[in-house]
Every structure is written in C-alpha cells, then in structure tokens.
Design an enzyme around this catalytic site. Structure first.
Site, mmCIF file in Angstrom:
data_model
loop_
_atom_site.group_PDB
_atom_site.id
_atom_site.type_symbol
_atom_site.label_atom_id
_atom_site.label_comp_id
_atom_site.label_asym_id
_atom_site.label_seq_id
_atom_site.Cartn_x
_atom_site.Cartn_y
_atom_site.Cartn_z
ATOM 1 N N TYR A 107 0.848 -1.189 0.000
ATOM 2 C CA TYR A 107 0.000 0.000 0.000
ATOM 3 C C TYR A 107 0.881 1.235 0.000
ATOM 4 C CZ TYR A 107 -3.498 3.415 1.612
ATOM 5 O OH TYR A 107 -4.338 4.494 1.735
ATOM 6 N N ASP B 235 9.150 2.511 0.017
ATOM 7 C CA ASP B 235 8.123 3.158 0.817
ATOM 8 C C ASP B 235 8.352 2.746 2.269
ATOM 9 O OD1 ASP B 235 5.927 3.998 2.184
ATOM 10 O OD2 ASP B 235 4.485 3.449 0.628
ATOM 11 N N LYS C 97 4.124 8.893 8.787
ATOM 12 C CA LYS C 97 3.829 8.325 10.099
ATOM 13 C C LYS C 97 4.801 8.791 11.197
ATOM 14 C CE LYS C 97 0.700 5.000 8.353
ATOM 15 N NZ LYS C 97 0.706 4.168 7.163
HETATM 16 C C1 LIG Z 1 0.148 4.680 5.720
HETATM 17 C C2 LIG Z 1 0.930 4.391 4.536
HETATM 18 C C3 LIG Z 1 0.926 5.241 3.411
HETATM 19 C C4 LIG Z 1 -0.011 6.398 3.279
HETATM 20 O O1 LIG Z 1 0.216 7.398 4.208
HETATM 21 P P1 LIG Z 1 -0.986 8.408 4.549
HETATM 22 O O2 LIG Z 1 -0.344 9.393 5.455
HETATM 23 O O3 LIG Z 1 -2.067 7.584 5.174
HETATM 24 O O4 LIG Z 1 -1.424 9.005 3.265
HETATM 25 C C5 LIG Z 1 1.796 4.964 2.380
HETATM 26 N N1 LIG Z 1 2.627 3.907 2.419
HETATM 27 C C6 LIG Z 1 2.646 3.075 3.471
HETATM 28 C C7 LIG Z 1 3.616 1.937 3.479
HETATM 29 C C8 LIG Z 1 1.784 3.269 4.545
HETATM 30 O O5 LIG Z 1 1.778 2.407 5.553
#
Ligand SMILES: *Cc1c(COP(=O)(O)O)cnc(C)c1O
Length: 425
Positions: free
Chosen positions: A142, A237, A265
């Site tokens: 994701y 990511d 995060k």
């Molecule tokens: C949470 C998350 C996102 C998206 O971040 P948001 O601040 O919710 O837009 C992207 N990549 C990973 C791996 C995530 O866990």
C-alpha cells in the site's frame, strides 16, 4: 436507545460509513466501532470512558505512545510561536537534517502532509527523471490512495476485498504493472520484457499493509541490482518501517540503498506529515529548481516538524529500540506459547515492535498467501479481545504496533486476555 449507539448512528448519517478512513468503521469485524474521546500512553478511551490497551497506535505513527509528555511540550512551544507560516521556517531545516543524517540514501528531502502525497511525488519525480511512464508495484503493498497506486493494494482494500478502487481511468492503471511480492519469476519476466520502459519499482521493503510479510533473502538486493542495470529508480516506501524497525529503517537493516525513499507516520510524531527524499540529482528535479511541480499549503508545518524532531530525538536515546524489541519479543513469545498449547494453526510474523498474527498453517510470503488465511477466526479473536478491552487493528490484514509507552504489565494483560480468548475456542 443506548447513547453510544446513537452517536454511531449520527456519525453514519453525517459521514460516509460514519468515518473518515474506511477500516475505522469496524465493518469487517461486525461491531460498533471505537469512538474515541482521548488517549494517553498505551491506553485509548472511548466516549464512555472505557479504557482499551492500544495496539493500533494510530496505525504506526505513535512509536512513543499517545500524548507523550515531551511531545506535548515541544508541540506547545511550537504552537505558541504560530501554527503555520506559508514560508520557510527553522524547524523544517532541523528535521530535514535529522532525517538525512539517519538515512544516508537521502541527500535531500521534501516534506508534504501525508504518505499518499509523498508517494505521488516520488513517482512523478521518477517518471520525470527517467523519461519513462511505467512503474512496478507489488500486490498487497500500500502506498496511499492516489490513482496509480490503488491497483491490488493492501490496507483497507485488503480488509474489504477490493482489487482496486472505482473511479480510476483504465488509462491510468495501464502504466502500473502489479507483480506478486517475492515472485522471482514474474519479476524477471517483467524486467526482460519492459525493463527499459519502467521508471521505477516502488516497494514496501517490509510490507506491512497486508499484515506483516518479509522479503525473501536477497530480494531487495536483487531489486537494487536490476534497477541499476536497467536505469530504473528503486523507491522504498518506508512510511511504516522508517524509524520503526530501527533508526535507519529497513534500508539500513537490509543494506540496500534506494534512489528515493517515502516517509510519513513516525516522522510526524502523530501529526500529518509525509516526505520524499533521495539522491540530490533526482530531488533537484523538483520545482523551483527543476520541472517537476509539487507544492503544499501546510507542507513542513511547524507543529508537525516539532513533534517529528522530538520523536526522533527520543528514539535516538540509548536503549529505545532495545526496549521496543523486548516488548515485541515478550508479546510474540507469550502468544506463540498460548497458540501452540491450544493447537491452533498460525503464523506469527514480527520485527521489533510490529507484528501480525495470521491464522494459517502454511508459510506466508505474499498477498495470495495472506488471502488464504482464516479471516473469520481473526474476526472472532478480534471481537473477544475487544470485549476484554484490547484494541487490535480491526482487520486480519493489518500490523499491530507497540510503543515505548507499553509496559511489561500491558504485555501481561494482553497475554492473559489472549489466553482466555483461546480457551473458549
Ligand atoms: C500509511 C501508509 C501510506 C499512506 O500514508 P498516509 O499518510 O495515510 O497518506 C503509504 N505507504 C505506506 C507503506 C503506509 O503504511
């Protein structure tokens, strides 16, 4: 009518599904959701004042726990000095420096307001830098909710069994090649066929949005090698793994340097933040130096920067990651013991302070394996634990998080609740 249920009905009248992010609705586990009034340390309270032991921790950002006193102090100080400037401010420079020092692959960084935005910007940069359109992502990974990245993504899509989202033009998805994670054959085939048309490979180095799944040995190193050979940018990511699996993230752990890294995060200390960073020559493609446009009214927000800076400072203190590891190991060890005693089939994946319990008897290496898990068993487990005031992610496809505010006693109460839950099976 009971007032709690009344509040939930009102939420559903006013907001789609009653929430502002889908998994919060508890739809897949079939309960009225948690409606929070406040949180402190490892505990989260509903509007009735019931306390829950929290293993969601806002889905990852709160590695120090809720309302950490030092974060509150730093945030209050920043707030007194103004909540947004629309101009460069000193805390952005300090956080940029702290992050670039922690992750040597980042020579330059740009702050945005969410992980979604950071991923969008990273891809735009990769396409501009390489002059190519296609990209590779992996099933179950994701990267936020932008159009290109919603094909076979994890997180809420996995929870609600969605292959992707409605409302995305087919043309847009054509340039996104989606491969199974840990699949060497599919990777090699795609590389041989499209290698020179691909701008970037985007990957969660340790996928944590289909539950926690690990890369096979040398997978990330192989990705790095392939990318270098074909002039493709490797994008990690690390929105979850950054500052979670160690101060240097997954890239330090696996000794692989991506070209670009997406963060979010933890670096916002519980405030809305995202960032993209990487090699200088790529980052300098961004406006105002280069032709890639990107902007944000609240980017580099001083309050979020203050929370991020303090979070990193605390994580850097001696023993922080050792404590997180110990908490994780104690919880996982105890849980394994209980499950084995009850002869329940499971796979428990853990790294440091994050983990997922899969109800499955076979090893789990990718999204297809994840989908074979017994979600009904998980939902039952979730409901029982929730009744015992333990708040787990309300989905079989998510990762649990511990924080520095969790105590040995918290772990003990968790294990006690789990033991009672499985006794009833
Ligand atoms: C949470 C998350 C996102 C998206 O971040 P948001 O601040 O919710 O837009 C992207 N990549 C990973 C791996 C995530 O866990």
């Amino acid at each position: 009518m009971n007032p709690y249920h009344g509040l939930w009905l009102k939420a559903q009248e006013l907001m789609p599904g009653g929430v502002n992010s889908p998994v919060r609705a508890f739809k897949s586990v079939g309960l009225d959701p948690l409606i929070v009034s406040k949180a402190k340390g490892s505990k989260i309270y509903d509007v009735r004042g019931k306390a829950y032991l929290d293993l969601v921790m806002s889905w990852g950002p709160l590695i120090l726990g809720h309302a950490h006193p030092e974060i509150l102090k730093a945030v209050k100080e920043a707030l007194e000095e103004g909540s947004s400037f629309g101009a460069l401010s000193h805390r952005e420079i300090l956080l940029a420096e702290a992050i670039c020092n922690a992750l040597p692959s980042l020579e330059k960084i740009r702050f945005v307001s969410s992980g979604t935005e950071a991923a969008m910007t990273a891809i735009r940069l990769a396409r501009a830098f390489t002059g190519r359109d296609k990209m590779i992502k992996f099933e179950g990974c994701y990267h936020g909710h932008s159009d290109f990245l919603l094909a076979k993504a994890g997180s809420g899509l996995a929870t609600y069994s969605l292959a992707g989202s409605a409302g995305i033009p087919k043309e847009v998805l054509k340039s996104t090649l989606v491969l199974p994670f840990n699949d060497w054959v599919a990777l090699e085939k795609t590389m041989n066929r499209f290698g020179r048309e691909i701008a970037c490979i985007l990957v969660e180095p340790i996928p944590a949005n289909m539950g926690l799944v690990f890369p096979e040995k040398d997978m990330l190193k192989t990705l790095r090698k392939m990318c270098t050979q074909k002039g493709i940018l490797l994008i990690f990511d690390e929105v979850i793994t950054g500052f979670r699996v160690g101060y240097g993230g997954a890239q330090e752990l696996y000794h692989v340097q991506p070209d670009l890294t997406i963060l979010g995060k933890i670096i916002g200390g519980g405030f809305p933040v995202g960032a993209v960073g990487g090699r200088k020559e790529i980052m300098d493609q961004l406006a105002p130096l280069g032709p890639v446009y990107q902007a944000g009214t609240l980017s580099g927000n001083p309050v979020a920067m203050a929370a991020g800076l303090k979070t990193l400072e605390i994580l850097k203190r001696k023993g922080a990651y050792e404590k997180l590891e110990k908490l994780g190991a104690t919880l996982a060890g105890g849980l394994e013991e209980i499950l084995k005693k009850k002869k329940i089939s499971f796979q428990l994946h853990r790294i440091g302070s994050m983990m997922t319990l899969f109800f499955n008897d076979r090893p789990i290496e990718n999204y297809q394996d994840v989908l074979q898990c017994n979600t009904e068993k998980f939902n039952q487990f979730f409901r029982e634990m929730f009744r015992k005031r333990i708040f787990l992610p309300p989905s079989a496809f998510e990762t649990w998080f511990l924080s520095l505010s969790h105590s040995a006693q918290d772990i003990e109460s968790f294990l006690k609740a789990a033991d009672q839950t499985f006794k009833a099976y």
